[in-house]
Design a protein around this motif. Structure first.
Motif, PDB file in Angstrom:
ATOM      1  N   ARG A 194      16.827   5.199  -9.726  1.00  0.00           N
ATOM      2  CA  ARG A 194      15.428   4.959 -10.076  1.00  0.00           C
ATOM      3  C   ARG A 194      14.701   6.269 -10.387  1.00  0.00           C
ATOM      4  N   GLY A 195      13.592   6.125 -11.102  1.00  0.00           N
ATOM      5  CA  GLY A 195      12.737   7.272 -11.355  1.00  0.00           C
ATOM      6  C   GLY A 195      12.073   7.743 -10.077  1.00  0.00           C
ATOM      7  N   PRO A 196      11.541   8.980 -10.067  1.00  0.00           N
ATOM      8  CA  PRO A 196      10.969   9.567  -8.841  1.00  0.00           C
ATOM      9  C   PRO A 196       9.900   8.704  -8.182  1.00  0.00           C
ATOM     10  N   ARG A 197       9.056   8.035  -8.958  1.00  0.00           N
ATOM     11  CA  ARG A 197       7.958   7.247  -8.391  1.00  0.00           C
ATOM     12  C   ARG A 197       8.427   5.935  -7.763  1.00  0.00           C
ATOM     13  N   PHE A 198       9.677   5.563  -8.038  1.00  0.00           N
ATOM     14  CA  PHE A 198      10.125   4.234  -7.621  1.00  0.00           C
ATOM     15  C   PHE A 198      11.193   4.268  -6.526  1.00  0.00           C
ATOM     16  N   LYS A 199      11.473   5.440  -6.001  1.00  0.00           N
ATOM     17  CA  LYS A 199      12.460   5.536  -4.937  1.00  0.00           C
ATOM     18  C   LYS A 199      11.882   4.976  -3.636  1.00  0.00           C
ATOM     19  N   ASP A 200      12.762   4.468  -2.785  1.00  0.00           N
ATOM     20  CA  ASP A 200      12.310   3.802  -1.558  1.00  0.00           C
ATOM     21  C   ASP A 200      11.413   4.693  -0.710  1.00  0.00           C
ATOM     22  N   SER A 201      11.685   6.006  -0.729  1.00  0.00           N
ATOM     23  CA  SER A 201      10.937   6.928   0.133  1.00  0.00           C
ATOM     24  C   SER A 201       9.462   7.033  -0.248  1.00  0.00           C
ATOM     25  N   LEU A 244       7.975   4.488  -2.398  1.00  0.00           N
ATOM     26  CA  LEU A 244       7.612   3.224  -3.041  1.00  0.00           C
ATOM     27  C   LEU A 244       6.296   2.660  -2.514  1.00  0.00           C
ATOM     28  N   ALA A 245       6.086   2.775  -1.215  1.00  0.00           N
ATOM     29  CA  ALA A 245       4.848   2.243  -0.633  1.00  0.00           C
ATOM     30  C   ALA A 245       3.630   2.941  -1.228  1.00  0.00           C
ATOM     31  N   ASN A 246       3.734   4.249  -1.416  1.00  0.00           N
ATOM     32  CA  ASN A 246       2.626   5.013  -1.990  1.00  0.00           C
ATOM     33  C   ASN A 246       2.396   4.626  -3.453  1.00  0.00           C
ATOM     34  N   THR A 247       3.491   4.413  -4.192  1.00  0.00           N
ATOM     35  CA  THR A 247       3.384   3.999  -5.594  1.00  0.00           C
ATOM     36  C   THR A 247       2.679   2.656  -5.705  1.00  0.00           C
ATOM     37  N   LYS A 248       3.036   1.728  -4.851  1.00  0.00           N
ATOM     38  CA  LYS A 248       2.414   0.401  -4.883  1.00  0.00           C
ATOM     39  C   LYS A 248       0.935   0.476  -4.502  1.00  0.00           C
ATOM     40  N   GLU A 249       0.635   1.341  -3.548  1.00  0.00           N
ATOM     41  CA  GLU A 249      -0.753   1.474  -3.100  1.00  0.00           C
ATOM     42  C   GLU A 249      -1.653   2.012  -4.211  1.00  0.00           C
ATOM     43  N   LYS A 250      -1.106   2.933  -5.039  1.00  0.00           N
ATOM     44  CA  LYS A 250      -1.898   3.566  -6.093  1.00  0.00           C
ATOM     45  C   LYS A 250      -1.706   2.907  -7.454  1.00  0.00           C
ATOM     46  N   PHE A 251      -0.994   1.804  -7.488  1.00  0.00           N
ATOM     47  CA  PHE A 251      -0.628   1.180  -8.756  1.00  0.00           C
ATOM     48  C   PHE A 251      -1.847   0.662  -9.516  1.00  0.00           C
ATOM     49  N   ASP A 290      -8.655 -12.682 -21.840  1.00  0.00           N
ATOM     50  CA  ASP A 290      -9.298 -12.100 -20.660  1.00  0.00           C
ATOM     51  C   ASP A 290      -9.473 -13.150 -19.566  1.00  0.00           C
ATOM     52  N   ASN A 291      -9.740 -14.376 -19.968  1.00  0.00           N
ATOM     53  CA  ASN A 291      -9.906 -15.461 -18.993  1.00  0.00           C
ATOM     54  C   ASN A 291      -8.578 -15.903 -18.383  1.00  0.00           C
ATOM     55  N   LYS A 292      -7.488 -15.763 -19.145  1.00  0.00           N
ATOM     56  CA  LYS A 292      -6.187 -16.270 -18.699  1.00  0.00           C
ATOM     57  C   LYS A 292      -5.379 -15.262 -17.883  1.00  0.00           C
ATOM     58  N   THR A 293      -5.506 -13.991 -18.200  1.00  0.00           N
ATOM     59  CA  THR A 293      -4.582 -12.996 -17.654  1.00  0.00           C
ATOM     60  C   THR A 293      -4.812 -12.717 -16.171  1.00  0.00           C
ATOM     61  N   ILE A 294      -3.752 -12.244 -15.525  1.00  0.00           N
ATOM     62  CA  ILE A 294      -3.859 -11.820 -14.126  1.00  0.00           C
ATOM     63  C   ILE A 294      -3.648 -10.315 -13.984  1.00  0.00           C
ATOM     64  N   VAL A 295      -3.366  -9.610 -15.083  1.00  0.00           N
ATOM     65  CA  VAL A 295      -2.978  -8.197 -14.969  1.00  0.00           C
ATOM     66  C   VAL A 295      -4.121  -7.300 -14.521  1.00  0.00           C
ATOM     67  N   LEU A 296      -5.368  -7.764 -14.630  1.00  0.00           N
ATOM     68  CA  LEU A 296      -6.492  -6.973 -14.127  1.00  0.00           C
ATOM     69  C   LEU A 296      -7.069  -7.576 -12.848  1.00  0.00           C
ATOM     70  N   ASN A 297      -6.278  -8.427 -12.200  1.00  0.00           N
ATOM     71  CA  ASN A 297      -6.659  -9.016 -10.917  1.00  0.00           C
ATOM     72  C   ASN A 297      -5.846  -8.324  -9.827  1.00  0.00           C
ATOM     73  N   GLU A 298      -6.512  -7.562  -8.983  1.00  0.00           N
ATOM     74  CA  GLU A 298      -5.804  -6.722  -8.017  1.00  0.00           C
ATOM     75  C   GLU A 298      -4.936  -7.533  -7.063  1.00  0.00           C
ATOM     76  N   GLU A 299      -5.441  -8.641  -6.569  1.00  0.00           N
ATOM     77  CA  GLU A 299      -4.666  -9.438  -5.622  1.00  0.00           C
ATOM     78  C   GLU A 299      -3.414 -10.011  -6.277  1.00  0.00           C
ATOM     79  N   GLU A 300      -3.549 -10.496  -7.510  1.00  0.00           N
ATOM     80  CA  GLU A 300      -2.395 -11.055  -8.217  1.00  0.00           C
ATOM     81  C   GLU A 300      -1.362  -9.977  -8.536  1.00  0.00           C
ATOM     82  N   VAL A 301      -1.833  -8.801  -8.877  1.00  0.00           N
ATOM     83  CA  VAL A 301      -0.913  -7.694  -9.165  1.00  0.00           C
ATOM     84  C   VAL A 301      -0.149  -7.299  -7.904  1.00  0.00           C
ATOM     85  N   LYS A 302      -0.828  -7.282  -6.772  1.00  0.00           N
ATOM     86  CA  LYS A 302      -0.151  -6.955  -5.509  1.00  0.00           C
ATOM     87  C   LYS A 302       0.947  -7.967  -5.202  1.00  0.00           C
ATOM     88  N   LYS A 303       0.685  -9.235  -5.480  1.00  0.00           N
ATOM     89  CA  LYS A 303       1.710 -10.266  -5.261  1.00  0.00           C
ATOM     90  C   LYS A 303       2.934 -10.001  -6.135  1.00  0.00           C
TER      91      LYS A 303
END
Length: 732
Positions: free
Chosen positions: A448-455, A457-464, A513-526
């Motif tokens: 994986r790329g540097p941002r996606f390694k397990d060590s 990953l939590a930080n990457t997801k938090e700042k995504f 804009d009405n249909k998408t979930i990509v700008l919905n933070e909760e849906e993106v986290k899921k």
């Protein structure tokens, strides 16, 4: 929108007046039609237009942006009876500085740095504290302790120059194919940069001159403790707003001061700085601009310039006009958001006006006749020498063919380039980021790329997910982006047809804009917690990016292959250029240090004469003449100046020096290396300087040192800065 139309109309009027000065009736030279999905190419005729057959190339059409590697000492001596020494050039080089995107200089032995206000706008935002509005009200640190450190800002000083031409050319020539030659050249450049950085501890970059005719290693000392000392109000620094931008006469106090601190947190001590000349200059005086011009295309072939004229600039102008409209409309609706978005609008407006000038220049048959004449003379010289003809004779025709090939992919490649700031919405970018995340999660950790390694990953997801999304602006940018895609593909791309669902781009954007979930933070986290769901998602943006990804990569690869072949020929063209002309002409600008010469001089324009200087009288005349217009309003402290404020003091002046974007913040110095002015703009006639220099009307616009003194002392009460400038050091 009305404001944009007025600006465009004004610019057209200025261009017409410019053309009248040639006393030539212009024929229609060029018509551009932005066709949807246009993939046709043009067969260019490299001949001067009727009425321009006798136009000849000028001596300095390629400009006067001389390098410190090979300064034009003999030219300075013959032109000005001035023979600067090696020590003179070294002092000039070490006193000059480079900011991200701008130029600057040391103006005291205690690390005081002068640059433009428009170069510190980002810093003003960064050091602005709660309850303050520094862009609107300005900033002055009355003591050293009040100077504010700007996070992540750095200033570079050029301390090393070495010729590395032989190493890089040898690597290039060792390649067997054009692609291999370009790759070997890039590998050698990276190798040398690593080697020099390790050896010297400096920031080291290889700089390409003459399209590859020469290469130099530049080593920079980087200062990272940079603190804001002074900046006036944006209103007075950008006086006249976008209307007056790229024009003259001007009345702008576009100046700001930083200070560099050493590793011990003390003001940096430096012996290399420009002394201050409080009287400035008079008409006819010789001046030098020392700074970092960003980029020019003056050594491009005519076919390459035609490609910019017919494809690159029209495309960029369409996007920039859209972005200016978006941010202008938004700030009209939400004036309380000015602090957050005004700098963004300034940037887009500035670029729009600049690119309009570049494009108009390429449509000017007089200027293009000069470029054609230079190319014909160059080719004739090559073809008259059997050895040179054998090496270089076919380059121009080969480059012309590459332009036709690039045109086939230009619109589509750009339309599917979904990342970036200019005209690219977060909807597509977030979808692409989610897909990248899902594909990375399919790989074992070690691949994986540097941002996606397990060590991490939590930080990457938090700042995504972005901290803040302005949905209204993003929706408007989405509309612009969908129009761009529709223009490029028409109805031939199934994924785009599905995305639009038969609707016009603006209507489709609202539906999406009405249909998408990509700008919905909760849906993106899921989705981040269940990456397999991303690749199965029915979100319209995720589906589109998935369906077009391979196609886009294929188009990009084909385009890059053509560009690599073009780069190889450009390298040969650079060799030819250097073989014929040597250093008698300067190389194109590369956002590296240059010295440009000129004299203080007005010019004819609009049926009258522009004076070499403007004064504060003129600024107040604009204020009263445009009463009620925001662009010519004055900050409160300026509306009733003190009695000792001398209105006859020069504030701005023009010279024939050669500059371009990146030179903002460059000092103008006299023969004694004393500061007499501060470059902040060019006039409207200077905009074609991107590809040709003509000092008949091309002017550098600068702030006068006398005007800076007067304002600092009498308007801002910044006595400690004035004393430091006049004495060259901090005065206790």
């Amino acid at each position: 929108m009305n404001q944009i139309i007025r600006v465009i109309n004004k610019q057209m009027e200025l261009q017409m007046n410019k053309r009248k000065s040639y006393q030539i009736v212009l024929a229609i030279f060029f018509t551009f039609l932005f066709l949807a999905g246009c993939s046709t190419t043009k067969d260019y005729v490299y001949e001067k237009q009727p009425g321009f057959e006798n136009v000849k190339a000028g001596t300095f059409d390629n400009g006067k942006m001389w390098t410190f590697d090979f300064p034009p000492v003999k030219y300075f001596e013959s032109q000005y009876n001035f023979s600067p020494s090696d020590e003179w050039f070294e002092n000039a080089r070490l006193a000059a500085l480079r900011l991200p995107g701008c130029s600057a200089s040391f103006v005291s032995e205690d690390g005081l740095v002068m640059t433009n206000h428009h170069c510190v706008r980002g810093a003003l935002d960064q050091v602005n504290r709660e309850g303050e509005n520094l862009p609107e009200n300005g900033f002055f640190a009355k003591t050293l302790e009040e100077e504010r450190k700007v996070p992540n800002l750095y200033i570079d000083q050029l301390v090393l120059i070495e010729d590395v031409t032989d190493q890089i050319k040898s690597a290039f020539e060792s390649g067997k194919t054009d692609e291999e030659k370009v790759q070997k050249r890039q590998d050698k450049i990276r190798e040398l940069e690593r080697e020099y950085s390790k050896k010297t501890g400096l920031i080291c970059n290889v700089v390409t001159f003459f399209n590859g005719g020469k290469y130099s290693m530049y080593g920079y000392k980087r200062y990272t403790d940079v603190r804001l000392v002074f900046a006036p109000e944006t209103q007075i620094a950008y006086y006249g707003g976008d209307y007056d931008n790229f024009t003259y006469p001007r009345y702008d106090l576009d100046v700001a001061f930083y200070r560099v601190y050493d590793e011990n947190g003390k003001p940096l001590k430096t012996k290399n700085y420009f002394k201050w000349n409080k009287d400035g200059v008079k008409e006819g005086d010789l001046i030098f601009v020392i700074g970092n011009p960003g980029r020019t295309n003056r050594l491009y072939t005519v076919s390459q310039l035609y490609f910019y004229r017919d494809y690159v600039y029209p495309y960029q102008l369409t996007l920039l006009k859209g972005l200016v409209d978006i941010y202008s409309d938004y700030l009209k609706k939400h004036p309380d958001q000015k602090l957050k978005y005004q700098s963004m609008l300034f940037g887009f407006s500035n670029s729009l006006k600049a690119f309009t000038g570049y494009h108009n220049g390429l449509k000017d048959p007089y200027l293009m006749a000069k470029k054609i004449d230079f190319e014909q003379n160059f080719r004739n010289t090559i073809n008259s020498n059997p050895e040179l003809k054998n090496k270089y004779g076919k380059i121009w025709d080969e480059l012309a063919e590459f332009q036709k090939e690039k045109a086939k992919y230009f619109y589509k490649v750009n339309a599917l380039n979904i990342r970036g700031r200019g005209g690219r919405s977060l909807y597509f970018q977030m979808a692409a980021d989610l897909i990248d995340f899902a594909e990375q999660m399919k790989l074992p950790d070690e691949k994986r790329g540097p941002r996606f390694k397990d060590s991490v990953l939590a930080n990457t997801k938090e700042k995504f997910f972005p901290k803040e999304i302005n949905r209204e602006i993003q929706l408007a940018i989405l509309m612009l982006q969908l129009k761009d895609m529709k223009n490029a593909f028409g109805s031939e791309l199934k994924a785009l047809n599905d995305l639009l669902s038969g609707l016009a781009p603006d209507e489709a954007a609202v539906e999406l804009d009405n249909k998408t979930i990509v700008l919905n933070e909760e849906e993106v986290k899921k989705l981040l917690d269940n990456p397999d769901d991303i690749l199965k998602s029915q979100d319209p943006f995720i589906k589109f990016v998935l369906e077009t990804k391979k196609y886009g990569e294929t188009l990009t690869q084909k385009s890059q292959e053509i560009q690599q072949k073009e780069q190889a020929k450009v390298q040969l063209l650079g060799n030819a250029l250097f073989d014929v002309y040597g250093t008698s002409i300067p190389p194109d600008a590369t956002f590296t240090l240059r010295i440009s010469d000129g004299v203080v001089k007005g010019y004819e324009y609009n049926g009258t004469i522009a004076p070499p200087f403007t004064t504060f009288y003129g600024m107040y005349d604009r204020y009263f003449s445009f009463a009620g217009y925001q662009d010519w309003d004055l900050p409160e402290r300026w509306k009733n100046p003190p009695a000792e404020f001398d209105l006859s003091t020069p504030i701005n002046f023009v010279s024939t020096a050669d500059i371009i974007g990146g030179n903002s913040g460059s000092p103008l110095v006299n023969k004694n290396l004393e500061v007499v002015g501060l470059a902040f703009d060019g006039n409207i006639e200077s905009l074609p300087g991107n590809f040709i220099f003509d000092d008949t009307k091309n002017r550098t616009v600068a702030v006068h040192t006398a005007g800076m003194n007067e304002a600092l002392q009498d308007i801002y009460g910044a006595t400690r800065i004035v004393n430091e400038l006049l004495n060259g050091k901090i005065v206790e």
